[in-house]
Design an enzyme around this catalytic site. Structure first.
Site, PDB file in Angstrom:
ATOM      1  N   LYS A  79     -20.938 -23.299 -61.178  1.00 48.19           N
ATOM      2  CA  LYS A  79     -21.337 -24.192 -62.265  1.00 48.19           C
ATOM      3  C   LYS A  79     -21.310 -23.414 -63.578  1.00 48.19           C
ATOM      4  O   LYS A  79     -21.730 -22.247 -63.624  1.00 48.19           O
ATOM      5  CB  LYS A  79     -22.742 -24.736 -61.986  1.00 48.19           C
ATOM      6  N   SER A 154     -26.718 -33.088 -62.976  1.00 49.91           N
ATOM      7  CA  SER A 154     -25.783 -32.468 -63.878  1.00 49.91           C
ATOM      8  C   SER A 154     -24.700 -31.620 -63.205  1.00 49.91           C
ATOM      9  O   SER A 154     -23.697 -31.316 -63.822  1.00 49.91           O
ATOM     10  CB  SER A 154     -26.554 -31.568 -64.853  1.00 49.91           C
ATOM     11  N   SER A 178     -30.498 -32.272 -60.077  1.00 51.98           N
ATOM     12  CA  SER A 178     -29.114 -31.998 -60.480  1.00 51.98           C
ATOM     13  C   SER A 178     -28.229 -31.381 -59.406  1.00 51.98           C
ATOM     14  O   SER A 178     -27.019 -31.294 -59.576  1.00 51.98           O
ATOM     15  CB  SER A 178     -29.092 -31.089 -61.715  1.00 51.98           C
TER      16      SER A 178
END
Lengths: 493, 493
Positions: A79, A154, A178
């Site tokens: 990420k 997210s 997330s």
């Protein structure tokens, strides 16, 4: 297994160990898949073949030297929130468009030490603020199951990459859901560990008291292997917990007989769609078949989790994001009159709408005269929510329920209605507020996508440090079901 | 001037830079004077994802301070973020302590004034808390731009807040001096005011007796005792004049301009920031166990107040002398070392005589040459040797000054017996042999018939003139007491 797109970490580990494939071959194989699929998905925001191959060659060298571990040479996507030398760390924001950190995040260091090979950096909501990946400055991510649906957020890029089979695993972070919510929306497995298990050093902060990194993959077994790599004490993070290392795979084969599953009645109320309810109830039935018992528990204050979360997280964020001021690094407005104008223009231009909304909320709730009514009150609620879980865990070992009230919705559907997006976090935020570990595993498909429908996630919440038991229960479920093995239809190639 | 009709109320806030080798939340060095920004790590620069970790050495110094002032060292204190934007504040917030400081309460006893007018006062402390310093903004030499030096960012500070217990600039300065001496005494701060290691803010208000507290104005950044006195005196006068002219005092922050000797407003209350304090989620509460406090207590030096009491009791010093000698740890140490050399042989008047010399001749000479007592050219052993010779009548006080000068310039061989060597070499030994002095007296009497006549006519002054002549003729070596005695005998004969 002729179709390598759905290879698990475990399978790749075996193939690497047997010499059937090298880390370099595997990396090239995945990079080719990414090249083919990413234009439609936008899951990756940075690729760097040279960098990937350096890591892959190093992994092969380690293996040749007889120093390989179980994950050496296994590819992973990270990420874009984790600082990582050799890569940018843009955090989904224009503010950090040109930022490359001169240090590795704790999680990245551990991934490197385990021999995991970085495929690239995955898209995310700007500064991890969002549940749809629509707030990314680098464009929306498309759900591999249905390209006009959101992947969740997210960690949407990570979830989409794994679901599409263009990365066998990915790192994610979870502040209010997330990791779990995009895992649910994309039909994969992801775990947010107990707060303090995975170092936050080098993980760009959204809400410090809630943020926690963790793995996302196809299976619980893969998540256990990856958590073995990611978890551990870090002296650079004062909230990191000093504990003896543990093997998160140790309970994978533990039988479920005698396992007491708590089912919070509050998680099956208003707002939950019928398809999600049916899939979760079917999953509970499967657990009973496997020998577990289910018992109704109550989390009476869980209804206050979303409001408390949307006070505490923006409050911390409003302060954490002060450093993005255009002075030392990152974006600076090209023209300004004076210092205050430089700040104002830099932040107005460098941050997106959702980030600005949360900074404003956070600034408001911390302001003189409002602090007690909002921030302190939310902290009290937070303690009550933790108390609720503590009480519930007296009657059960794990708590199961839906990860999200509905399956993934269409891109743009909630873009103008943030409140409705926030309400999608009703089952996940309380877990962060309490600091508990939570995971999401696929448990069915619902309405929406064609022809199979969109994935549904089952949330498993454990007591503090009970990740091994959660992963074990998830693994036994996955041994008995095949939801986690389904591949998206019309797989983008 | 109508100052007598007014009461002055002053409270001080002091930023004391703790003398740790590394910063409060990072491992960067704290040394002063390095090239700009070479002592700023990723943490000090507030790069994304970095985290603060508490420096134990800073906490230990806070504990020392708490014990030194008899305050309560909090078992649990909390770090909070003070949010504001400024280019030399990299995170956009300062980590400080707000609601729960590390030290609560305590007192500092100050001595104000000299001689008969001297009095003691006990000033109450409100609190002392740990915080980090900001960097420096350099507004010169950058062609209209400002330079930012972050070497100082993250330097540990102890902010010490007094109650508004002082009622004159003299008391404020006495407090600041006593505090300055104390932080150096317990070795938590180097006290270097030029380098900004010890900076004071003074809150000043005035009121008519019996009335509630007046509105205060805060004079910022007073970095010398002289400026503090000037600034407070100016401020008091200004406030009184304002009120007597019918104006109201507005709460404000002011700066003192040493060139004009005036204070001027920097910002008014309306411009005051809302700092949006909230507990720093990156740092768990600071927990100080009782055994840590006890260990620090066992390592504390004897405090100045205790030593002063001991000097009065054991050495018969006056409160004034005892307070003077304990004004700094170095001076006290010098005195104790000198006293120890004198050892068992010391005459009863020696401690007092030594005190006079340390605070008189030695202090004046050091002051004139701006030298530190710890690096005095005249060692404690040498001064002890010198004062011993005064005490035993070998030399007079006047001759001793001569010997002191010789010692100061390195004569006498530099060892502990240097005073004796100088006395011997220069033949300064006091002449007490009557047969040697009588001829000198006879000569003086013969040469000054007028004075003799005047004395006999009842003019005492004439006697003193004759004594002076004899002393002069003996080159100072005669004992003044003995000359007195012999001269009287001769004149009355």
């Amino acid at each position: 297994m002729s179709d390598r797109t759905m290879d698990t970490v475990k399978q790749l580990s075996v193939r690497l160990a047997s010499g059937e494939v090298s880390a370099v071959e595997l990396a090239q194989d995945y990079l080719a898949k990414i090249q083919a699929a990413n234009p439609a998905l936008n899951a990756f925001v940075e690729l760097n073949e040279a960098q990937t191959l350096i890591e892959a060659r190093a992994a092969d060298a380690l293996r040749a030297a007889g120093q390989a571990g179980p994950l050496t040479g296994v590819p992973i996507a990270h990420k874009d929130i984790f600082c990582q030398t050799g890569w940018h760390a843009r955090c989904g924001s224009k503010m950090l468009e040109n930022f490359a950190a001169p240090y590795d995040a704790g999680l990245i260091e551990r991934a490197r030490a385990a021999g995991l090979v970085t495929l690239g950096r995955t898209n995310m909501d700007e500064f991890a603020m969002g549940s749809t990946n629509e707030s990314s400055h680098y464009g929306v991510v498309h759900n591999p199951w249905q390209l006009d649906a959101v992947p969740g957020g997210s960690s949407g890029g990570s979830a989409a990459a794994v679901a599409a089979g263009i990365a066998p695993a990915a790192s994610g972070t979870d502040t209010g859901g997330s990791i779990r919510q995009p895992a649910a929306f994309c039909g994969i497995t992801g775990i947010k560990p107990t707060y303090g298990i995975v170092s936050r050093w080098g993980m760009i902060a959204y809400a410090s008291s809630l943020d926690q990194g963790g793995p996302m993959a196809h299976t619980a077994e893969d998540c256990a292997l990856l958590l073995n790599a990611f978890a551990g004490f870090d002296t650079r993070d004062a909230t990191s917990l000093e504990r003896a290392p543990e093997d998160y795979t140790r309970a994978l084969d533990a039988p479920l007989a005698g396992l007491r599953i708590g089912v919070p009645k509050e998680f099956f109320g208003e707002g939950m769609s019928d398809d999600v309810r049916a899939a979760v109830e079917a999953a509970l039935a499967t657990f009973r078949t496997l020998g577990a018992t289910t018992v109704e528990v109550s989390l009476p204050r869980s209804g206050y989790a979303v409001p408390a979360y949307y006070v505490i997280a923006p409050a911390e964020a409003s302060s954490n994001l002060n450093r993005f001021d255009g002075v030392r690094y990152g974006y600076r407005a090209p023209e300004y009159r004076d210092l205050n104008d430089m700040y104002a223009k830099t932040r107005a231009q460098g941050f997106g709408e959702e980030v600005k909304r949360r900074i404003l909320i956070g600034t408001y709730v911390l302001s003189h005269g409002y602090y007690d009514a909002y921030y302190l009150q939310a902290q009290r609620v937070r303690r009550l929510i933790a108390d609720d879980y503590r009480a519930a865990f007296r009657d059960c070992d794990l708590i199961l329920g839906p990860t999200t009230p509905t399956v993934a919705y269409g891109i743009g559907d909630k873009a103008d209605d943030p409140l409705s997006m926030y309400l999608g976090d009703i089952y996940t935020t309380s877990v962060n507020l309490a600091g508990l570990p939570g995971m999401s595993i696929p448990c069915g498909f619902g309405a929406g996508g064609l022809p199979a429908g969109l994935p549904i996630g089952l949330q498993i919440v454990g007591n503090y440090f009970d990740e091994a038991r959660m992963l074990g229960a998830a693994h036994r479920f996955q041994q008995a079901t095949d939801w986690h093995l389904r591949t998206p239809p019309g797989k983008p190639t | 001037m109508s100052r007598t009709n007014w009461e002055v109320v002053i409270g001080l806030e002091t930023h004391s830079q703790l003398n740790t080798t590394s910063k409060i939340f990072s491992g960067s060095p704290t040394a002063f004077g390095a090239e700009p920004n070479v002592q700023a790590s990723a943490v000090d620069l507030a790069l994304p994802g970095v985290l603060p970790v508490m420096n134990r050495a800073a906490v230990e110094r806070a504990i020392r301070f708490g014990l030194a002032v008899g305050g309560e060292v909090a078992q649990r204190s909390v770090f909070a973020r003070k949010n504001y934007f400024y280019p030399d504040l990299p995170k956009g917030y300062q980590i400080s302590q707000y609601e729960l400081p590390v030290v609560q309460g305590g007192t500092l006893t100050i001595r104000v004034g000299d001689g008969d007018k001297a009095y003691e006062k006990v000033v109450r402390l409100t609190r002392a808390h740990l915080e980090e310093d900001a960097g420096k903004s350099l507004h010169e030499d950058f062609h209209g731009m400002s330079g930012i030096d972050l070497n100082r960012a993250g330097t540990p500070l102890l902010e010490i807040v007094s109650e508004p217990d002082m009622s004159s600039s003299a008391e404020a300065v006495a407090y600041a001096r006593a505090l300055h001496a104390l932080v150096r005494w317990v070795d938590i701060c180097d006290g270097n005011m030029q380098e900004g290691s010890f900076r004071c803010d003074a809150n000043v208000s005035v009121r008519r007796p019996g009335e509630p507290l007046g509105t205060r104005r805060e004079i910022k950044n007073l970095n010398s005792f002289r400026f503090m006195q000037q600034a407070i005196d100016f401020e008091i006068q200004w406030q009184i004049e304002q009120i007597e002219d019918g104006h109201k005092i507005q709460q404000a922050t002011v700066l003192f301009d040493p060139d004009t000797g005036e204070t001027r407003a920097m910002r008014s209350k309306e411009d005051a920031h809302d700092y949006r304090y909230f507990p720093d989620p990156d740092l768990p509460p600071l927990v100080i166990a009782a055994d840590w406090i006890e260990r620090v207590r066992s390592e504390m030096p004897e405090l100045p107040v205790a030593l002063a009491a001991r000097l009065q009791a054991d050495c018969g010093l006056s409160p004034y002398d005892a307070a003077g000698l304990t004004a700094s740890r170095e001076m006290a140490q010098y005195y104790l070392d000198a006293l120890a050399v004198a050892g068992a042989a010391q005459a009863t008047q020696l401690p007092k005589l030594l005190a006079n010399w340390v605070m008189g001749e030695l202090a004046a000479r050091l002051n004139r040459e701006e030298r530190d007592i710890a690096h005095s050219p005249v060692t404690p052993a040498q001064l002890s040797g010198l004062v011993t010779r005064i005490a035993d009548g070998t030399i007079s006080n006047n001759i001793a000054k001569k010997v002191f000068e010789a010692l100061w310039s390195g004569e006498g061989g530099g060892n502990a017996n240097a005073a004796d060597a100088v006395i011997e070499a220069q033949g300064l030994k006091q002449v007490t042999d009557v047969s040697a002095i009588e001829p000198i007296i006879d000569e003086v009497l013969a040469a000054n018939p007028k004075s003799v006549e005047e004395y006999r006519a009842g003019k005492d002054k004439a006697f003193n003139a004759l004594v002076g002549q004899v002393m002069k003729a003996s080159k100072g070596k005669a004992s003044p007491a003995q000359v007195n005695e012999l001269l009287k005998k001769k004149l009355q004969a």
